[in-house]
Design an enzyme around this catalytic site. Structure first.
Site, PDB file in Angstrom:
ATOM      1  N   GLY A 123       6.558  -2.045  -4.736  1.00 20.36           N
ATOM      2  CA  GLY A 123       6.693  -1.196  -3.556  1.00 20.36           C
ATOM      3  C   GLY A 123       5.605  -0.141  -3.442  1.00 20.36           C
ATOM      4  N   HIS A 124       5.664   0.595  -2.362  1.00 18.66           N
ATOM      5  CA  HIS A 124       4.635   1.602  -2.102  1.00 18.66           C
ATOM      6  C   HIS A 124       4.701   2.760  -3.091  1.00 18.66           C
ATOM      7  CE1 HIS A 124       7.479   3.514   1.164  1.00 18.66           C
ATOM      8  NE2 HIS A 124       8.138   3.117   0.109  1.00 18.66           N
ATOM      9  N   ASN A 125       3.523   3.235  -3.460  1.00 22.87           N
ATOM     10  CA  ASN A 125       3.378   4.379  -4.365  1.00 22.87           C
ATOM     11  C   ASN A 125       3.873   4.112  -5.777  1.00 22.87           C
ATOM     12  OD1 ASN A 125       3.661   5.627  -1.443  1.00 22.87           O
ATOM     13  ND2 ASN A 125       2.477   7.053  -2.698  1.00 22.87           N
ATOM     14  N   SER A 155       7.612   4.388  -5.521  1.00 24.88           N
ATOM     15  CA  SER A 155       7.331   5.607  -6.283  1.00 24.88           C
ATOM     16  C   SER A 155       7.779   5.554  -7.735  1.00 24.88           C
ATOM     17  CB  SER A 155       7.942   6.846  -5.615  1.00 24.88           C
ATOM     18  OG  SER A 155       7.404   6.999  -4.326  1.00 24.88           O
ATOM     19  N   ARG A 159       0.843  -1.187   0.000  1.00 23.44           N
ATOM     20  CA  ARG A 159       0.000   0.000   0.000  1.00 23.44           C
ATOM     21  C   ARG A 159       0.884   1.245   0.000  1.00 23.44           C
ATOM     22  NH1 ARG A 159      -3.589  -1.576   3.716  1.00 23.44           N
ATOM     23  NH2 ARG A 159      -4.696   0.397   3.631  1.00 23.44           N
TER      24      ARG A 159
END
Lengths: 332, 332, 332
Positions: free
Chosen positions: C221-223, C241, C200
């Site tokens: 991974g996140h974002n 990201s 998340r």
């Protein structure tokens, strides 16, 4: 608590004592952690220096000649195998899940489960799956429909057997799923590590041969064939339709492209990326993977690149100096 | 909905406002996604250009001097830490599983579970396992027999702790399982990512020190020792008996062979293959891993190889031309 | 059992028969395993030699000109897609979990589940999660709170969606958790492979676009933002990201650092380590990843390093010989 003298253990393991055979052994431990009363083993030469400082009461080691030590030695043909046996002497009954099906597991009535099988908590065994006798499933193993596991296998937690192969056909700007209607067939005496995934074949079978041992977090693609008595270390990935013959070793994090063949007894180094077939007894490493001798040689040359650039620069200066010398007249 | 002025947040975070401190903040967001009313943060200089175009009402950033911006700044010592705190201001109670054991979890009556522990749906906690106070297990975590997890830990979904180490002895044409009779001991304040696997020791313990954070899909082999306050990024693999000291960082997909030692504060670059020990404060990268400065230098030389081949070819022509000049008579 | 003539299949698939169209087809199989009565397909030129030895009764292949074969051919535009369709002709109803929620699954009453959804054994769907119509969850899938999955998706066993992103702030000698309060949003027609993990976002959303297919044991991974109609092969890792545009292909075991952008239709080779953004239509490979042409060229030069060292040594000897020649007097 079980106690044996070192001489008694020598008989059990078929080894020879160097030093005091009357010492009492009550347990086993690693060479650095061992305490008095423990026996330990030396299989990796990196740990040779610990021979001098271990607190163990005895050390299992190979039969090769060795400097005198304070600690009594038990010399055997295969120290790691002997260690395995000695563990069983002192811990004859390591914990294993009980035989039978845990009440939280979901086993299809249309699955076939052999005698003396253990199916751990929250496993899922789908319809048409078959499990051979004496096989252990730790908790959270998934065996999808129509897939088979042989006898005396061990499936560690989180293993997924028979998930769909990764096959898509691209058409009109999008990917269309190719139905994966084959299965997975795993032989006898196979061990599969935690959270490893083995995909079902598009058609026919993805196969794992007898006696092969697979570590954690390995990915085995659709229609892959792994031979017998092979070792696949953690985080290896094998792409679709690649075939391994018998006694192959794949080092950790190695990756194999699809549709190639790895010959009998071949060894693939850790982290290698294998892009073409490897002949029997081949040893390859690197990315793209090369025969080990070539890899090492090229790698040594790469380490010497800074000097090579310097040598070239020097040569350019020396040649420039020669060129600046006045041109002689032709010898008539 | 919680609302704070930027000046109020500056007091909470111990920072300084540059610009209008009376602006109202109602939420937090990433620098690219932020809307009016949000506060965001700048911790990575790659995002500096977004300072000019963000719609955020304020930006948390470091104290270093900075060109004038339209958006008010809140300058702090550690922008990421300040961001973490400000998230808690606006979302004081992020979702966590409730304390207690979910009814679908399978917890052995012979396990020890501390106070205020949360064990999520379908976790399996085997006999002899121990869990310290205030620890959270998300769903589907497996803690095998005799393994220990400390206080205030977080185990993400699918984690497997205590699966058998990958140990086999080869004899008479087949691999024999070496019983894995050790355990895993995890310290306090450790976080372990989704589907990561940590194997139990052959004998003794696989250990993870206090405060260490492990990402998803990591493999930690038997008898590995990880020190305190270390960072292990996703898909790393650590082979058996390797030891990490404290404050180590392992980049994503790095692989470490067995039986080596990584010194305090050492950093291993992403995707590196580490084949020998790394001293304290060492920074290594590549495969086989080299000190970062050496790796970068060799890599720069490799990029210039085409020119080097051309220079060598040129030299060969120039030397050939010199050699074709008539040989002089010896000076008498 | 379903039986069709090859001519009938040609009509269904929009292809052309070369050879006897009256042959009866009763099933499908791989080119090496096919038996009389089966139809197979040739999509990979590596298998071209099998055309001469297959026991299949017919072969689906591309329309390009081809030497005469004994086996009748069915020529089509896209052999893999045609094979997919022909599988459906003979196996119209491959096994899928039944629609509905398996009684062993744990679904929050505060989750939203669309029509005709199948949620397999021991799935966990947390509060605030949303699942679109006609989506299949195989057993053991975890969808954490507030995360969304679109319509007609397939989630394979062991998938974890919405585990916390890996974010920590270092301060005063220890890592502090940055709360991960965003979610994951997955579009329509997405497939996610076994034991893959998708974290998340810290704030906002980690996003997977429509029609994207993700293989097993992938870490996202996140974002991260993944565009539409992309292919992510097994064991890939994408750091926080990073953004992928549409129609991207990431080869197996590739790793992408955080905060970069991969352009539309770009291709990243297997095992590559991508350290900077890739433009649209870029093809990169290696570590650090380079444009494919550069990588191949440098790799070819590396293979020739031994000769280059020899050539430099030869030059040094030749230049030394020239230098040892007596220096002429200056031409007056």
């Amino acid at each position: 608590m079980i106690t044996k003298t070192l001489a008694e253990l020598a008989v059990i393991l078929g080894g020879e004592v160097v030093g005091d055979g009357s010492v009492s052994i009550r347990g086993v431990a690693g060479i650095r952690e061992a305490l008095p009363g423990d026996i330990t083993f030396l299989a990796n030469s990196r740990y040779e220096p610990y021979l001098l400082e271990t607190s163990a009461s005895a050390v299992i080691c190979s039969r090769e000649p060795r400097r005198a030590t304070m600690v009594p030695l038990l010399q055997v043909d295969n120290p790691y195998l002997a260690f395995q046996r000695v563990v069983r002497v002192f811990r004859p009954d390591p914990y294993r899940p009980e035989t039978g099906v845990h009440p939280s597991a979901v086993v299809s009535p249309e699955a076939e489960v052999g005698a003396e099988v253990s199916i751990g908590a929250q496993c899922v065994i789908e319809r048409g799956a078959k499990i051979g006798a004496d096989t252990f499933f730790f908790p959270h193993v998934i065996l999808r429909d129509e897939c088979q596991v042989g006898k005396r296998c061990i499936m560690h937690p989180g293993v997924v057997i028979g998930s769909d192969g990764f096959g898509f056909a691209f058409d009109s700007g999008r990917y269309h799923k190719v139905p994966q209607v084959g299965n997975v067939v795993i032989g006898d005496d196979v061990e599969v590590g935690a959270n490893t995934t083995i995909d079902r074949a598009t058609t026919d079978s993805t196969r794992i041969g007898d006696g092969t041992k697979i570590d954690n977090l390995v990915q085995i693609g659709h229609n892959v064939v792994v031979g017998s008595h092979s070792i696949i270390v953690a985080q290896v990935g094998i792409s679709g339709s690649t075939e391994l013959e018998d006694y192959v070793t794949l080092g950790g994090q190695a990756g194999l492209i699809g549709h190639i063949r790895i010959g009998t007894r071949a060894i693939v180094g850790g982290k290698s990326g294998v892009t073409k077939s490897v002949p029997p007894d081949g040893v390859v490493i690197g990315y793209p993977a090369l025969p080990q001798a070539v890899f090492k040689r090229l790698n040594a040359f790469i380490q010497r690149l800074p000097q090579l650039f310097q040598r070239t620069k020097d040569l350019e200066q020396r040649v420039g100096a020669l060129e600046r010398q006045p041109v002689r007249e032709e010898v008539p």
